[in-house]
Design an enzyme around this catalytic site. Structure first.
Site, PDB file in Angstrom:
ATOM      1  N   ALA A  86       1.112  -0.833  -0.390  1.00 39.75           N
ATOM      2  CA  ALA A  86      -0.167  -0.587   0.294  1.00 39.75           C
ATOM      3  C   ALA A  86       0.912   1.378   0.344  1.00 39.75           C
ATOM      4  O   ALA A  86       2.284   1.552   0.382  1.00 39.75           O
ATOM      5  CB  ALA A  86      -0.833   0.110   1.046  1.00 39.75           C
ATOM      6  N   GLU A 135       2.931  -6.066   7.539  1.00 38.22           N
ATOM      7  CA  GLU A 135       1.578  -4.606   8.300  1.00 38.22           C
ATOM      8  C   GLU A 135       2.449  -4.414   9.886  1.00 38.22           C
ATOM      9  O   GLU A 135       1.689  -3.810  10.556  1.00 38.22           O
ATOM     10  CB  GLU A 135       0.463  -5.196   7.917  1.00 38.22           C
ATOM     11  N   GLU A 176      -0.770  -8.849  -1.234  1.00 34.79           N
ATOM     12  CA  GLU A 176      -2.352  -9.739  -1.195  1.00 34.79           C
ATOM     13  C   GLU A 176      -2.685  -9.353  -2.167  1.00 34.79           C
ATOM     14  O   GLU A 176      -3.804 -10.352  -2.721  1.00 34.79           O
ATOM     15  CB  GLU A 176      -2.832  -8.838  -0.098  1.00 34.79           C
ATOM     16  N   GLY A 186      -0.162  -5.030   1.129  1.00 33.01           N
ATOM     17  CA  GLY A 186      -0.555  -4.843   0.104  1.00 33.01           C
ATOM     18  C   GLY A 186      -0.784  -5.531  -1.367  1.00 33.01           C
ATOM     19  O   GLY A 186      -0.740  -6.952  -2.333  1.00 33.01           O
TER      20      GLY A 186
END
Length: 719
Positions: free
Chosen positions: A61, A123, A103, A100
């Site tokens: 992210a 994270e 992910e 992310g």
């Protein structure tokens, strides 16, 4: 953004573009949504490959969007849309797939990784959890125990480990995109139901409750008060016990509970602070961070005690040729064996071949003549260090950078022994030097920006967190540590025990309290420094009581303990007792308690009850107050520098952000009020008096930490 083109006839190639790590910004997310739709609508396309530009898949992210108004497509529906595609989607992972980014790859049906790629869900290190389905998909892919390990620690794995765990389907040394395209062609037309992780149950485990109970206890113990690792365990438990839709709801709830927490803010502050510590300029307008570092191909280390050996290993592991100098023959032989062993073990951990030939051992200082950079690492004795610098100045070739590993002595005194003081800087490593991340680069009054740039660059190559600091007694880290340790000793005089003080500090989040840490590092280290400063002994200041030195309060408790030959773990006795010398299990020592009672009785001190709150406030707030003095005097560029030093080198709990950030979270007015209270109670301790900068900040309305520089504006910068 994301670029789309068709390759090999039937493969839609989607390339993420957002240098340097292709973070999932709003534009990138929108680009993925648009290009996936384009691939779906292209009748010629039978499979899809997602890759990243510049040899990097995706770093996760865009952290700059945290806390602001999120625009663009949400991440979770975007990943669901990738997974729902009825054409095989292959992730071509180069460089990194983190957070992310991983992910997104887990939303793909297949994953191909380059051998040098690293993958992970970090994270938790930002006070968060992988909340775009990572906590739900990863356990379904690799099983609950392995997923718990990765998610609760945030550690990165190599491509080889990712293959063993089952995160990726194939690892290659060739062009990853080319291999992924060929792979995509080979799986065209295959059924994808079993490749969609959201429809795959977690592998079954016997006694799931017992597993989660054990893991939760272990995580709580290692987290030391951090809430994100606990939330990660709860999220993975949801994956193991709930259908995917309910698991995603639980993941969302847990993320909402920690996203705006003080701990998340502290951890994200640490993330940015570590990147900010190199960005400042000198009062002259010169900048070391824009100065061209000198090339360093050959280095030398003088003194092969514990610290020198670690520095040799740290240098050699970067591929540098190292001359290791030790004048004592027996010490040299021991060092050679120790360094070879450390290099071998380090190479095994990194999966590379050891290179012992990079290190040349010698007893002669003349053998450093051709070194580009020399690091002096003898013990803390100014006379000895001055003599070594005088000899180095005569022996070394012109332009050699001369560095000292002193932990607090005056770098300018050493520079004065040379013809080129601008080439002298401090490089304060932390033991063990090949493991500890922090490096204080000490900017002497006459050090050139280029010399500092060279030391900082070398630190970076060694994998260190390098922070430039000014030349004062103790620099930044040890200068702030001194009042912290003194307050702990004063608390013993007033009625506390080592156990009580350590419990209070460990409750705050330190891995070890001050007395357990002293036993580990050796009580004799500080004792030698106090002896050199003329502080030890009952009659050092005629006419003053034993508990006073140089007109201020002094506690000789640690000196008296050392006089008994109790130096900590190395002798089996210190503030605690140990089963045998070298043992690490600290046990309460009745002798020490009896000694403290006798000491108090001898000095007419009446023991009182001391709370954990008082321990934390007196130890931590005095440290923080010294930090404000350092900022006010210009020996650190900003609060981020101090916080990075303490988090990286002194065990300050990361989820508390560092001492200066913690002060802002507690409230500067509260810190000021408590310091005034304790200074009134102990007027013979000058450093308890609140620093003028702290008073100014409170008078300005206690601005947030990133605004402090506007108030500081020190005209006396020592950097």
């Amino acid at each position: 953004m994301a670029q789309y083109r068709r390759v090999s006839g039937s493969v839609g190639l989607i390339t993420l573009i957002n240098p340097p790590v292709n973070a999932l910004s709003a534009k990138v997310r929108q680009g993925i949504v648009d290009t996936v739709q384009r691939a779906l609508g292209d009748s010629e396309v039978k499979s899809v490959v997602i890759c990243g530009q510049g040899g990097v898949f995706c770093g996760g992210a865009d952290i700059k969007e945290f806390g602001g108004l999120m625009t663009g497509p949400p991440l979770i529906p975007m990943i669901h849309s990738i997974e729902a595609v009825d054409k095989p989607v292959v992730a071509a992972i180069e460089g990194v797939a983190l957070g992310g980014g991983l992910e997104v790859a887990l939303g793909c049906h297949y994953r191909i990784a380059h051998a040098k790629a690293r993958l992970g869900l970090p994270e938790v290190t930002l006070g968060l959890l992988p909340a775009a389905g990572g906590s739900q998909r990863l356990p379904r892919l690799i099983g609950v125990p392995a997923a718990l390990d990765l998610i609760t620690t945030g550690r990165h794995v190599t491509a080889a480990e990712a293959l063993r765990l089952g995160i990726v389907d194939e690892v290659t040394n060739q062009n990853t995109v080319d291999v992924a395209v060929k792979f995509a062609l080979s799986v065209e037309g295959r059924q994808l139901h079993s490749r969609r992780l959201s429809t795959t149950p977690c592998p079954r485990l016997d006694d799931l409750d017992a597993l989660f109970e054990e893991v939760m206890q272990r995580v709580k113990q290692s987290a030391r008060g951090a809430i994100a690792p606990v939330a990660c365990v709860q999220a993975v438990r949801a994956a193991a016990t709930l259908p995917y839709p309910q698991g995603m709801e639980r993941e969302k709830e847990l993320m909402a509970s920690i996203f705006h927490s003080g701990q998340a803010r502290a951890l994200q502050y640490c993330f940015f602070a570590q990147r900010a510590v190199g960005r400042w300029s000198l009062p002259t307008g010169a900048r070391w961070d824009t100065s061209e570092p000198r090339p360093v191909r050959k280095a030398a280390v003088i003194g092969l005690g514990t610290m020198g050996r670690g520095i040799v290993v740290a240098l050699a592991q970067t591929g540098l040729s190292v001359v290791a100098v030790e004048s004592q023959g027996q010490q040299l032989a021991q060092a050679k064996q120790a360094v070879s062993g450390m290099l071998e073990r380090g190479a095994r951990r990194r999966g590379v071949a050891p290179q012992p030939d990079l290190v040349r051992y010698t007893q002669s200082l003349r053998d450093v003549a051709e070194a580009d950079l020399v690091i002096e690492a003898v013990f803390e004795n100014m006379a000895l260090k001055r003599e070594i610098f005088k000899q180095l100045d005569a022996v070394c070739k012109p332009g050699t950078l001369l560095c000292t590993n002193t932990s607090g002595l005056d770098v300018d005194q050493l520079a004065s022994q040379t013809r080129h003081p601008e080439l002298v800087v401090g490089m304060h490593f932390f033991a063990p030097a090949h493991v500890m991340k922090l490096l204080e680069v000490v900017y002497g009054p006459r050090s050139s920006p280029q010399a500092v740039a060279t030391a900082m660059q070398l630190g970076k190559k060694m994998g260190k967190v390098s922070v430039a600091v000014g030349n004062c007694r103790g620099f930044v880290g040890n200068r702030m540590l001194k009042p912290y340790m003194e307050q702990a000793n004063f608390l013993l005089e007033e009625g506390a025990t080592p156990e009580l003080v350590d419990q209070a500090l460990e409750e705050f989040g330190f891995a070890m309290g001050v007395f357990r840490m002293s036993d580990l590092s050796g009580l004799d280290v500080g004792w030698r420094v106090r002896q050199a400063d003329g502080l030890t002994g009952p009659d050092v200041t005629p006419g003053q009581p034993e508990r006073s030195r140089q007109g201020r309060r002094y506690s000789p408790v640690a000196d008296l303990v050392c006089e008994q030959g109790r130096f900590g773990q190395k002798t089996g006795r210190g503030w605690y007792q140990y089963e045998k010398p070298g043992s690490r299990e600290a046990k309460s020592d009745p002798w020490l308690h009896s000694f403290l009672e006798g000491y108090r009785a001898r000095h007419g001190l009446v023991a009182r009850r001391i709370s954990h709150q008082e321990v934390q406030e007196r130890c931590l707030y005095t440290m923080i107050n010294e930090g404000f003095r350092i900022l006010d005097e210009g020996f650190a560029a900003g609060p981020e520098d101090i916080d990075t030093i303490y988090v990286s080198g002194y065990g300050w709990p990361r989820h508390r952000g560092g001492p200066m950030f913690y002060a802002s979270m507690v409230g500067l007015a509260r810190v000021l009020e408590r310091l005034e209270h304790y200074h009134q109670a102990h007027p013979d301790v000058p450093y308890l008096e609140p620093c003028s900068l702290l008073r100014r900040l409170v008078a300005c309305g206690s601005p947030p930490v990133h605004k402090w520089r506007e108030v500081i504006r020190s005209p006396h910068s020592q950097l």
